[in-house]
Write a protein that holds these residues in place. Structure first.
Motif, short mmCIF file in Angstrom:
data_model
loop_
_atom_site.label_atom_id
_atom_site.label_comp_id
_atom_site.label_asym_id
_atom_site.label_seq_id
_atom_site.Cartn_x
_atom_site.Cartn_y
_atom_site.Cartn_z
N HIS A 1 0.84 -1.20 0.00
CA HIS A 1 0.00 0.00 0.00
C HIS A 1 0.87 1.25 0.00
O HIS A 1 2.11 1.16 0.10
N ALA A 2 0.24 2.40 -0.11
CA ALA A 2 0.97 3.67 -0.08
C ALA A 2 1.70 3.81 1.25
O ALA A 2 1.11 3.68 2.32
N GLY A 3 3.00 4.07 1.17
CA GLY A 3 3.82 4.18 2.36
C GLY A 3 4.30 2.85 2.91
O GLY A 3 5.06 2.81 3.86
N GLY A 4 3.83 1.76 2.30
CA GLY A 4 4.17 0.43 2.80
C GLY A 4 5.48 -0.09 2.23
O GLY A 4 6.06 0.47 1.30
N SER A 5 5.93 -1.19 2.81
CA SER A 5 7.18 -1.81 2.38
C SER A 5 6.99 -3.32 2.29
O SER A 5 5.96 -3.87 2.70
N ALA A 6 7.99 -3.98 1.77
CA ALA A 6 7.91 -5.42 1.55
C ALA A 6 7.66 -6.19 2.84
O ALA A 6 6.97 -7.22 2.83
N THR A 7 8.19 -5.71 3.96
CA THR A 7 8.07 -6.45 5.22
C THR A 7 6.62 -6.60 5.68
O THR A 7 6.32 -7.46 6.50
#
Length: 255
Positions: A30-36
């Motif tokens: 999502h927006a602002g999200g990362s792979a973790t």
């Protein structure tokens, strides 16, 4: 012939390797999200023989010194070449919120190259053809206004907002992602050959059930819809339930 997959791409994170996976699931944040964010999903699906590949966009975590990409189509264009080497196994695509739009555009690009995903799982996002009047783009707000919007979605640990240094690090990526999501305009064109399964939180004010059902208009394959308890970030609390639905659908499609 597709080249064997490797772990050298800065875009792809394979947290758990599955021996002879029956399918791979490429997950877009999502927006602002990362792979973790998708590590719990990787753990949940590994036992079912599904190997999760989580995408790391530029501008965050270990890629924080790279320029952000502030358009959905730009992300999809760059990702297409990175994903192809992993298509030596049957691969499906999963995206949450902005990631669902990137996933849709990526799936179109893969299909144009002759690689049809096993399925597209679109989570927490209205269909590409459904736009809402924009009361004021969030990405044009000042930092306080941008963070105020993020707080309303309950998808970020409150401790993050209390860490000023961390906030300075994530704000550029967050603003770029919001710009990407808010400026995206669907261009009518080919429908997906891949089937689509939409997932939505029952109390998500960002996506109505009608807007989620409209994903059916974007595929020539089968369409299914799952609703879950919770709001826009229902996925955080319902990861096990979603993993079960995804695994079950992949099993059906692999029969």
């Amino acid at each position: 012939m597709t080249a064997p997959a490797t772990d050298t791409s800065p875009w792809i994170r394979r947290y758990l390797t599955v021996a002879e996976p029956r399918a791979r699931l490429l997950c877009l944040p999502h927006a602002g999200g990362s792979a973790t964010y998708y590590l719990p999903l990787a753990r949940a699906l590994a036992g079912d023989g599904v190997e999760v590949l989580a995408v790391q966009y530029p501008g965050r975590q270990d890629r924080r010194h790279e320029p952000c990409v502030d358009s959905v189509t730009g992300l999809a264009d760059l990702l297409a070449a990175e994903v192809l080497p992993w298509a030596d196994r049957t691969t499906a695509v999963f995206g949450h919120s902005m990631g669902a739009m990137v996933g849709f555009e990526l799936a179109l690009r893969l299909e144009a190259r002759g690689v049809v995903p096993l399925a597209l799982f679109a989570s927490g996002r209205r269909a590409p053809s459904r736009r809402r009047p924009n009361a004021g783009p969030v990405h044009l707000r000042d930092d306080a206004g941008l963070l105020a919007e993020v707080r309303t979605l309950s998808g970020t640990d409150a401790r993050v907002f209390a860490d000023e240094e961390l906030m300075r690090m994530v704000l550029p990526a967050l603003r770029a992602d919001y710009r990407a999501a808010e400026t995206y305009v669907h261009t009518p064109g080919p429908r997906l050959a891949a089937p689509v399964q939409a997932h939505v939180g029952a109390d998500d004010d960002k996506v109505t059930l009608d807007e989620a059902r409209a994903w059916a208009d974007h595929t020539d394959g089968a369409f299914t819809l799952h609703t879950h308890p919770g709001g826009h970030f229902y996925l955080t609390e319902q990861m096990s339930e979603v993993a079960g639905a995804v695994s079950g659908r992949l099993a059906e499609l692999l029969e």
